[in-house]
Scaffold this active site. Structure first.
Site, PDB file in Angstrom:
ATOM      1  N   CYS A  12       0.759  -1.145  -0.158  1.00  0.00           N
ATOM      2  CA  CYS A  12      -0.023  -0.029   0.073  1.00  0.00           C
ATOM      3  C   CYS A  12       0.946   1.139   0.040  1.00  0.00           C
ATOM      4  CB  CYS A  12      -0.906   0.031   1.122  1.00  0.00           C
ATOM      5  SG  CYS A  12      -1.660   1.413   1.675  1.00  0.00           S
ATOM      6  N   GLY A  13       0.804   2.013  -1.029  1.00  0.00           N
ATOM      7  CA  GLY A  13       1.515   3.454  -1.295  1.00  0.00           C
ATOM      8  C   GLY A  13       1.265   4.359  -0.145  1.00  0.00           C
ATOM      9  N   HIS A  14      -0.228   4.556   0.471  1.00  0.00           N
ATOM     10  CA  HIS A  14      -0.149   5.170   1.573  1.00  0.00           C
ATOM     11  C   HIS A  14       0.292   4.819   2.975  1.00  0.00           C
ATOM     12  CE1 HIS A  14      -3.125   7.354  -1.110  1.00  0.00           C
ATOM     13  NE2 HIS A  14      -4.132   6.232  -1.170  1.00  0.00           N
ATOM     14  N   CYS A  15       0.491   3.472   3.078  1.00  0.00           N
ATOM     15  CA  CYS A  15       1.014   3.001   4.233  1.00  0.00           C
ATOM     16  C   CYS A  15       2.495   3.428   4.116  1.00  0.00           C
ATOM     17  CB  CYS A  15       0.906   1.542   4.368  1.00  0.00           C
ATOM     18  SG  CYS A  15      -0.830   0.972   4.470  1.00  0.00           S
TER      19      CYS A  15
END
Length: 553
Positions: free
Chosen positions: A73-76
């Site tokens: 996950c890029g946001h993570c």
């Protein structure tokens, strides 16, 4: 991310910082499962949690904020350094609060137990209780996490015992909230503490002493908001005045240093209602869009934003703020008035509105619910004209201003037809065609990941007379009766009358797409979500919609 992306997400109604839904990436199972114990290990000061040590972590740490993440996950990935920084700050303060993380893709049991469906998801566990964790509601950065946890670790409101401590508290910050309650154990005070726990960016105080009720001119339970900044009557800005005197203005006055919110004896104090009132009234009557104010603007949850785009280097354009401010007072709580400098911090957001610096000065009203934009006559900036226009939009008497790019010359000769706002209607609702449309954003990683599959799908069906594969850049084109809230969004428009639209929610691969098309817009295992799209309004784009209001072009 560039600021254009951040602002686009905010005005599209998506969460700042964002989330990614489970299932976007399939994670292969490890061939050899690691043997885990209940030992608590750390990475960058963050506890690494799994099903074998989770219970121990809860028993050893009274306040534990846990991030449920996915490695892909890029946001993570973007949150990780801020999360570690927050963990280090809290440890340096000897705080009771600790931070932990769970790889939800590897720890399916924990993910299922806590209902994790998107990443990152943050939950606070208090006093070892794992059945009722509290959802994280703060900002997704290090400072926001620290502020939120500090408020949870200590008292949510400072007890003010006498006039001196009250005056010092009120003078300590630009903005403070004080609750005056005859009984600090009563329901109204408890609701106030609940609000204080959520609004971590504002200091909260609480008072019970009779001398403080008298000193501040109160006779009943009241919540007071104190501000140091007083707004001048002249063009823009404000100046700092002395600390507010105890005897404030009448209830519901604003921009004079104090606002009172009396507690209704019959209804009591509603926490959600008070939170919204404080959010709204803590804002300046007219906000300037800056790096410091952007979070306030979007977190206030005011349903409409009225934007004045101007060039602050032009003295003539600066004078337009006068009428803008006068009009703003009529719509407090319903419409947030914001000034955007087209040559300053607001420059990067101009493409989102289809504007350039040369278009200033200009006005736009944005309906936050569906991101519809409304354009006002550029020749009239008086407070009367602005009030008339805003009221007409609120009354539903103004058509939205819809952006549309120009179609490429070869838009209809490509395997994937390139649609724009002005060509969408004639293609999607052609009664002789079954049209499958991808609504995308150029910056969307999921859209980029499925781009090759969509092109292959176009090649596969380019010679089918009754099937059209198409795409539309939803950042550059807007449609009157279709609102796109996430990317990519896939809609199927079947041939025939009725203006039907089928939402596609299945796997994003060529074979599943083909199966969906060959089966007439459905998959056996997943019934489609079918809706009807109303036709465009019969009013022409040049038709006046309200006396004194220009047509919406």
């Amino acid at each position: 991310l560039v600021w254009l992306l951040v602002l686009s997400l905010a005005w599209l109604g998506l969460a700042l910082g964002g989330e990614e839904e489970d299932g976007e990436v399939v994670v292969e199972e490890e061939k050899e499962e690691e043997v885990l114990s209940d030992e608590l290990k750390e990475e960058d000061g963050v506890l690494v949690l799994h099903e074998h040590n989770f219970a121990r972590a809860l028993s050893e740490h009274r306040l534990l904020l846990v991030e449920f993440y996915a490695p892909w996950c890029g946001h993570c990935q973007r949150l990780a350094p801020a999360f570690a920084q927050a963990a280090a700050t809290l440890r340096s303060e000897s705080s009771l609060a600790r931070l932990g993380k769970v790889d939800a893709t590897a720890q399916a049991a924990l993910a299922n137990e806590f209902g994790i469906t998107s990443y990152p998801t943050l939950k606070l566990f208090r006093d070892g209780n794992r059945t009722h964790p509290l959802a994280y509601t703060g900002q997704m950065d290090a400072k926001g996490i620290v502020r939120w946890m500090r408020r949870r670790a200590g008292p949510s409101a400072t007890l003010l015992q006498d006039a001196d401590t009250a005056a010092a508290f009120i003078s300590s910050q630009d903005l403070v909230v004080v609750g005056f309650f005859k009984d600090l154990g009563g329901e109204a005070a408890q609701a106030f503490y609940e609000v204080a726990g959520e609004m971590v960016d504002v200091p909260f105080g609480v008072a019970e002493a009779a001398e403080l009720f008298q000193a501040y001119g109160l006779s009943a339970d009241t919540v007071c908001l104190f501000k140091k900044v007083r707004v001048c009557q002249g063009v823009g800005g404000g100046h700092r005045g002395p600390p507010p005197s105890p005897h404030g203005p009448p209830p519901w006055q604003f921009d004079e240093g104090r606002t009172d919110f009396p507690v209704d004896p019959a209804r009591g104090l509603d926490a959600a209602e008070l939170t919204q009132l404080l959010r709204v009234h803590s804002l300046e009557l007219v906000m300037e869009f800056t790096n410091e104010t952007s979070d306030q603007i979007f977190s206030a949850k005011i349903p409409h934003h009225m934007l004045l785009f101007l060039n602050k280097s032009s003295s003539a354009q600066l004078t337009l703020r006068d009428g803008f401010r006068v009009a703003a007072g009529t719509f407090r709580g319903k419409v947030l008035f914001v000034v955007v400098d087209v040559t300053g911090y607001g420059a990067d957001v101009l493409p989102f509105f289809g504007l350039t610096p040369a278009d200033a000065p200009t006005l736009r009203l944005v309906k936050m619910e569906n991101n519809r934009k409304y354009r006002m006559d550029q020749d009239t900036f008086s407070d009367t004209a602005i009030r008339t226009f805003v009221q007409a939009v609120l009354d539903g008497k103004v058509k939205p201003h819809l952006m549309s790019a120009e179609p490429p010359e070869d838009w209809d000769t490509r395997p994937v037809k390139v649609l724009v706002g002005k060509t969408f209607e004639q293609v999607a609702f052609d009664e002789t065609k079954n049209v499958f449309v991808k609504f995308y954003a150029p910056w969307c990683s999921h859209c980029q990941a499925m781009a090759a599959a969509w092109e292959e799908l176009g090649e596969r069906y380019k010679d089918h007379e009754d099937i059209v594969i198409a795409e539309l850049d939803a950042m550059a084109n807007e449609l009157e009766n279709i609102t796109i809230k996430g990317f990519p969004t896939l809609h199927y428009f079947p041939a025939g009358p009725g203006r039907k639209m089928v939402e596609y929610k299945s796997a994003r691969d060529v074979e599943t797409f083909s199966k969906f098309l060959e089966n007439g817009g459905t998959l056996p295992e997943e019934p489609p979500v079918v809706s009807e799209v109303p036709p465009p309004s019969p009013r022409g784009p040049g038709t006046p919609t309200h006396p004194g209001v220009a047509p919406s072009l």
